[in-house]
Design a protein around this motif. Structure first.
Motif, short mmCIF file in Angstrom:
data_model
loop_
_atom_site.label_atom_id
_atom_site.label_comp_id
_atom_site.label_asym_id
_atom_site.label_seq_id
_atom_site.Cartn_x
_atom_site.Cartn_y
_atom_site.Cartn_z
N PRO A 107 0.79 -1.24 0.00
CA PRO A 107 0.00 0.00 0.00
C PRO A 107 0.82 1.28 0.00
CG PRO A 107 -0.08 -1.04 2.15
CD PRO A 107 0.64 -1.99 1.25
N SER A 108 2.00 1.27 0.62
CA SER A 108 2.88 2.45 0.59
C SER A 108 4.31 2.01 0.84
CB SER A 108 2.45 3.50 1.63
OG SER A 108 2.55 2.99 2.95
N TRP A 109 5.26 2.82 0.40
CA TRP A 109 6.67 2.41 0.47
C TRP A 109 7.58 3.62 0.64
CZ3 TRP A 109 8.08 4.86 -3.98
CH2 TRP A 109 7.09 4.96 -4.99
N TYR A 110 7.05 4.70 1.18
CA TYR A 110 7.81 5.94 1.38
C TYR A 110 9.01 5.75 2.32
CZ TYR A 110 5.61 5.91 5.94
OH TYR A 110 5.21 5.52 7.19
N GLN A 111 8.96 4.73 3.19
CA GLN A 111 9.98 4.57 4.22
C GLN A 111 11.13 3.67 3.78
OE1 GLN A 111 7.41 2.87 3.72
NE2 GLN A 111 7.19 1.01 4.89
N ARG A 112 11.08 3.16 2.56
CA ARG A 112 12.12 2.25 2.10
C ARG A 112 13.43 3.01 1.88
NH1 ARG A 112 10.93 -2.73 0.74
NH2 ARG A 112 12.80 -2.80 -0.56
N ARG A 113 14.52 2.40 2.31
CA ARG A 113 15.83 3.06 2.22
C ARG A 113 16.20 3.38 0.77
NH1 ARG A 113 20.25 4.71 4.44
NH2 ARG A 113 22.27 4.40 3.45
N GLU A 159 4.77 13.41 6.33
CA GLU A 159 5.69 14.05 7.27
C GLU A 159 6.83 13.10 7.66
OE1 GLU A 159 3.07 15.26 10.37
OE2 GLU A 159 2.38 17.06 9.29
N GLU A 160 6.52 11.82 7.82
CA GLU A 160 7.56 10.84 8.13
C GLU A 160 8.52 10.68 6.96
OE1 GLU A 160 9.60 7.73 10.24
OE2 GLU A 160 8.41 9.48 10.78
N CYS A 161 7.98 10.70 5.75
CA CYS A 161 8.81 10.59 4.55
C CYS A 161 9.79 11.76 4.47
CB CYS A 161 7.90 10.57 3.32
SG CYS A 161 8.77 10.54 1.75
N VAL A 162 9.31 12.97 4.67
CA VAL A 162 10.17 14.15 4.63
C VAL A 162 11.22 14.08 5.73
CG1 VAL A 162 10.21 16.65 4.97
CG2 VAL A 162 8.48 15.62 3.49
N ARG A 163 10.84 13.61 6.92
CA ARG A 163 11.80 13.49 8.02
C ARG A 163 12.94 12.54 7.64
NH1 ARG A 163 13.26 10.27 11.99
NH2 ARG A 163 11.71 8.67 11.51
N LEU A 164 12.60 11.40 7.06
CA LEU A 164 13.62 10.42 6.68
C LEU A 164 14.55 10.97 5.60
CD1 LEU A 164 11.39 7.20 6.55
CD2 LEU A 164 13.15 7.72 8.24
N ILE A 165 13.98 11.68 4.64
CA ILE A 165 14.80 12.26 3.57
C ILE A 165 15.74 13.33 4.13
CG2 ILE A 165 14.68 13.77 1.53
CD1 ILE A 165 12.21 12.14 0.66
N MET A 166 15.24 14.17 5.01
CA MET A 166 16.09 15.22 5.57
C MET A 166 17.17 14.63 6.48
SD MET A 166 15.38 18.00 4.14
CE MET A 166 16.55 18.93 5.13
N GLU A 167 16.87 13.55 7.19
CA GLU A 167 17.90 12.90 8.00
C GLU A 167 19.05 12.40 7.12
OE1 GLU A 167 16.32 9.78 10.39
OE2 GLU A 167 15.45 11.14 11.87
N GLU A 168 18.69 11.79 5.99
CA GLU A 168 19.72 11.29 5.08
C GLU A 168 20.48 12.45 4.44
OE1 GLU A 168 22.06 8.69 2.73
OE2 GLU A 168 20.94 8.44 4.60
#
Length: 443
Positions: free
Chosen positions: A196-202, A251-260
């Motif tokens: 259903p979603s995959w925004y959190q995949r590395r 918001e979680e997706c943006v957080r993960l991208i900004m962390e990287e």
């Protein structure tokens, strides 16, 4: 430094017989059939390929009850409203498509993504046919399912090309699929699972950051560039009243991208805003246009736009962001503008999608949860049942009727008046008489 993902619990796996929709708990997944043919179904919105397609495409869009929701008592008006809205919006929409070459490139890009995904799966040792099913234009989801049946697919992974789940995107496509599966005996027995979603995949996160780093390198004052994430909006009521996880996933997706990005040495400030709102209802805020003006007023001079909810170039990136928002940014005092391209067939992105498919195959015919996604992976019917238990009925973006001088009353008075005028004009066209003139000047 690796991307920090939410800790994923060991999936609780419930497998089922296609004839038994209740499902049974099982410690392992169901056995693979003797004759095994794997298929992957990519789901996307679709878009008009020629200017003449714009009006019928818009009709299909607005005829979808997940886009414009009417109370049960007036659902019969949906086709009429879709006709009116598509007729009124078609000229302006056609101008946008004309500005990007006369049509949407979405089908071409999605077909290329399907070919690239099939090649990536082969390279990883898994033969699979990849199909494209569009929600509102060719090739329609129904067409893709006919091809899947014709080819004898026995295991199907359904993969919406939306990184984040929303009722109005992935949800609409999945509900259509559920209806088609229920009404077709051959599809009822097709073993399948949905991602259903995959925004959190590395792999996805790193592919996005790779492109961002490349674009940041083009700025002279890269440390002062505002990272501007622009996502497709949804009505606020979908999130607050219906439990749509879209805002939380975004918001979680943006957080993960900004962390990287920060792990790679870029400490830029960032903004998340939402574009493409329609109608009088309140949508997720902040709005993209208002945010750009505010950033300009604060003295921001350099901006890198990141289309965060789109993995393919289409009108919302090529016309809305590249033309409308860039012009607005320049008017607001932003002198240096850049835009991260959509992922399209980016090798790292496609490779990660292939990994997602391979990871999902053992769960074909099962509901897997809890995982690190807010919506569980699994069979269509079981997935939607599990999701529906966690939310209330989706509200209409506009209340059907309230007496008095209210926004609802004004909205519907306007719509009723618009319908009446269109009906009169149609009657004039058929009869050849000026009915409107006679009504105005009648004694």
């Amino acid at each position: 430094m690796p991307v920090q993902r939410p800790a994923a619990a060991t999936p609780d796996v419930v497998c089922f017989d296609p004839q038994d929709t209740k499902g049974t708990s099982a410690p392992a997944v169901a056995a693979t059939p003797a004759v095994d043919k794997v298929g992957v179904l990519l789901l996307n919105l679709g878009g008009p390929e020629r200017l003449s397609d714009v009006k019928p495409f818009l009709y299909n869009l607005f005829a979808d009850p997940d886009i414009i929701r009417l109370p049960q008592t007036v659902k019969f008006l949906q086709p009429l409203l879709a006709t009116i809205i598509s007729t009124l919006r078609a000229p302006k929409s056609a101008e946008g498509y004309k500005a990007i070459g006369g049509g949407s490139p979405l089908r071409k890009i999605t077909d290329e993504q399907a070919e690239a995904l099939a090649a990536a799966l082969r390279a990883k040792g898994q033969a699979a046919d990849v199909y494209v099913g569009m929600r509102y234009w060719h090739p329609y989801t129904e067409e893709a399912l006919e091809d899947i049946k014709r080819d004898g697919v026995t295991r199907l992974v359904i993969l919406p090309l939306y990184p984040q789940f929303s009722i109005s995107t992935s949800g609409s496509s999945l509900r259509l699929l559920e209806s088609l599966f229920r009404s077709d005996a051959a599809l009822k027995s097709l073993r399948h699972t949905v991602i259903p979603s995959w925004y959190q995949r590395r792999g996805y996160v790193c592919a996005m950051v790779d492109l961002m780093v490349q674009e940041l390198a083009k700025f002279r004052d890269r440390e002062n560039v505002e990272i501007f994430f622009s996502a497709h909006g949804v009505p606020k009521s979908y999130v607050e009243e219906a439990g749509d996880p879209y805002k939380e996933e975004m918001e979680e997706c943006v957080r993960l991208i900004m962390e990287e990005l920060r792990a790679r040495g870029h400490a830029n400030s960032y903004t998340l805003a939402y574009q493409s709102r329609v109608g009088p209802a309140e949508w997720l805020k902040p709005y993209t246009d208002e945010s750009i003006r505010q950033l300009g007023a604060r003295g921001v001079k350099s901006m890198l736009a990141v289309p965060i909810s789109f993995v393919s170039e289409h009108i919302e990136t090529l016309e809305e962001i590249d033309m409308e928002y860039r012009e607005l940014a320049e008017e607001s005092g932003i002198r240096n503008w850049g835009r991260v391209p959509a992922l399209n067939t980016n090798d790292a992105f496609i490779g990660d999608l292939a990994d997602a498919v391979l990871e999902a195959l053992p769960y074909v015919g099962c509901l897997a949860g809890p995982t690190d996604s807010l919506v569980p992976m699994g069979d269509l019917e079981m997935l939607l049942q599990a999701y529906d238990r966690e939310r209330r009925t989706l509200p209409s973006p506009v209340e059907f009727w309230e007496w008095g001088w209210t926004k609802s009353a004004e909205t519907w008075n306007g719509r009723i008046a618009m319908i009446a005028i269109i009906v009169i004009l149609l009657l004039e066209g058929v009869s050849g008489q000026s009915i409107l003139k006679n009504l105005i000047w009648a004694e």
